[in-house]
Motif scaffolding. Sequence first.
Motif, PDB file in Angstrom:
ATOM      1  N   ILE A   1       0.820  -1.217   0.000  1.00 44.54           N
ATOM      2  CA  ILE A   1       0.000   0.000   0.000  1.00 44.54           C
ATOM      3  C   ILE A   1       0.855   1.269   0.000  1.00 44.54           C
ATOM      4  O   ILE A   1       0.307   2.370   0.048  1.00 44.54           O
TER       5      ILE A   1
ATOM      6  N   MET B   1      -5.171  -2.922  -0.382  1.00 44.70           N
ATOM      7  CA  MET B   1      -5.582  -2.513   0.959  1.00 44.70           C
ATOM      8  C   MET B   1      -6.648  -3.460   1.508  1.00 44.70           C
ATOM      9  O   MET B   1      -6.638  -3.790   2.699  1.00 44.70           O
TER      10      MET B   1
ATOM     11  N   ARG C   1      -6.166  -5.681   4.780  1.00 45.18           N
ATOM     12  CA  ARG C   1      -7.170  -5.582   5.844  1.00 45.18           C
ATOM     13  C   ARG C   1      -7.694  -6.975   6.203  1.00 45.18           C
ATOM     14  O   ARG C   1      -7.888  -7.310   7.377  1.00 45.18           O
TER      15      ARG C   1
ATOM     16  N   PHE D   1      -4.521   3.850   5.960  1.00 48.38           N
ATOM     17  CA  PHE D   1      -4.986   2.469   6.169  1.00 48.38           C
ATOM     18  C   PHE D   1      -5.710   2.334   7.501  1.00 48.38           C
ATOM     19  O   PHE D   1      -6.766   1.696   7.599  1.00 48.38           O
TER      20      PHE D   1
END
Length: 655
Positions: free
Chosen positions: A243, A258, A262, A375
């Motif tokens: 990222i 992302m 996650r 993020f």
Amino acid sequence: MVKTLPHWNRNDQKKTKVKKKTSNPQFNETFYFEVTRSSSYTKKSQFQVEEEDIEKLEVRVDLWNNGNLVQDVFLGEIKVPVKVLRNDSFQAWYLLQPRENGNKSSKTDDLGSLRLNICYTEDCVLPSEYYTSLRNLLLKSSDVQPISASAAYILSEVCRDKYDAVLPLVRLLLHHHKLVPFVAAVAELDLKDTQEANTIFRGNSLATRCVDEMMKIVGKHYLKVTLKPVIDEICESPKPCEIDPIKLKEGDNVEINMENLRYYVDKVFREIVRSSISCPTLMCDVFYSLRHLAAKRFPNDPHVQYSAVSSFVFLRFFAVAVVSPHTFHLRPHHPDAQTSRTLTLISKAIQTLGSWGSLTKSKLSSFKETFMCEFFKTFQEEKFTESVKKFLDDVSSTESKEPSGVSEPVHLKEGEMYKRAQGRTRIGKKNFKKRWFCLTSREFTYHKQQDKEPIFTIPIKNILAVEKLDESSFNKKNMFQVLHGEKPLYIQANNCVEASEWIEALCRVTRCNQKRLSFYHPSAFLNGSWLCCKATAESTAGCARCTADVPADTQIEIDGDRETERIYSLFSINRSKLQKLEEACGSIAVYQGPRKEPDDYSNFTIEDSVATFHTLQQIIDIVEKLSESHEKYEKKRSSSAKYGSEENPIVGKVS
């Protein structure tokens, strides 16, 4: 990058940090490897290594080019037999060799050279009675006031590298169940010098080193059952997770990356916060001490009791294991460059999520990397901090331990549920009776009605496992089972929340039990067979792994004499420092006048010169006596060796 791999009974691999943009790297890193025997040996101690074993040992050093490729490129290797290192230290240049191909080596080219300093230390362990005085002096360290005057603390002071002292010291204290009070004592000393709560236990002090080493020793299986499945998934089915805009490759989609990151972070985080029941009791005891010491040092900070624990369990345990899974034996080899980067990002995320109160807006603005700040904006949910809080409460709680001196059991939980009659072989509604259940710190009981005498009692120490029961067993929901050596006790809760609460409470109060099961039957034994695995013998071992499948007090094989010998060797090597420290104490305690030059003792911690001086005298006296014993042993060994052997060679006469 350099990878070192000793070639003996196990694959113990370590690697340096990558040095970028240079063809002449300088690593300046130190690695320690311990020569141990495989579990196939049947002798008393795993640390005894036979002469013929040493002849076969070698250290292999590999040099790799990291570059920007997916796979590291092998450049060359060095193999050094341990037998040439015995009783000496070798600092030299070694020519890199190509990797061997079967019985023949590849054509030798100029692959460059590597400068190494390799040292092999061999301890001669005497019979146990020789170490009684030193062992007793070390074991009473936690009772010495102040702790800086204790033998264990002095050991860390005189060793140039604290790691040399910490490893044998932690093992010895672990072996004799003295580690928790010692860690508490040195942690309290550490906290005296901590001025701000947000920097608690962040340095490399004796306290933090001891806790780190303790977690590595007792937490191996805990890491395995908690992280290995998800780490395997990440390494074997990797998804792109980069990222950082600077490191993105052409065609990469940062939004998809992302989402992938996650997904991984959520999964690792979820496994960690659900793992408290598997946390070894010793780790819980240490965390409990640290938590209360921190709260005492910073009484006005309500969060410090959590940050004191999270600074270890998240930052120095789970996050480190995520970024280096091969070091903790979670993976057989180091991950490739892309996977390593993914693990690094996950590790950063876990550190932040585990830091108490880290998801506030003020904390987000303190991120060094803008992309990480963006993020973490997706993580600003109360459930994360609440999950961390609950996890930290669980791993630093003494709820399952009864306070010393308490004569009455501690009441934990009670309520009405349905119990199936034990020993019945058929399915039927009549077999289920409504009963009143009560859980205390000593026993689990059920009664016909509240406030009536118990019909059946199970001592907490006899409970082997507490697990859910498959709905198919009795066509009923919300059932769980308590395994205690006799017939399983099958219980139906009123709803799924109540079932989970009872399972969690029972698991927590029984996690110290030594004989907890690793496997169980998820279904019942009915009509002559287990419904889950169809085994016909009721005594058949379980077919499914228990939720918390590691005993809380894992037995660790430690040779106390070997560790005490190692500590003696460290004191012996640093005898000059012991004498300097003794002189400094004498100058302070006796004369109270002109002292030695500051350089002679300024690096030592001397809180109480009289107490420290007394301990030093004991240490020096013990070391001298042990040295004499070693000399006598060596003379006896030499004289008893066969004439003409390596130990007792023939002396040629000059004519």
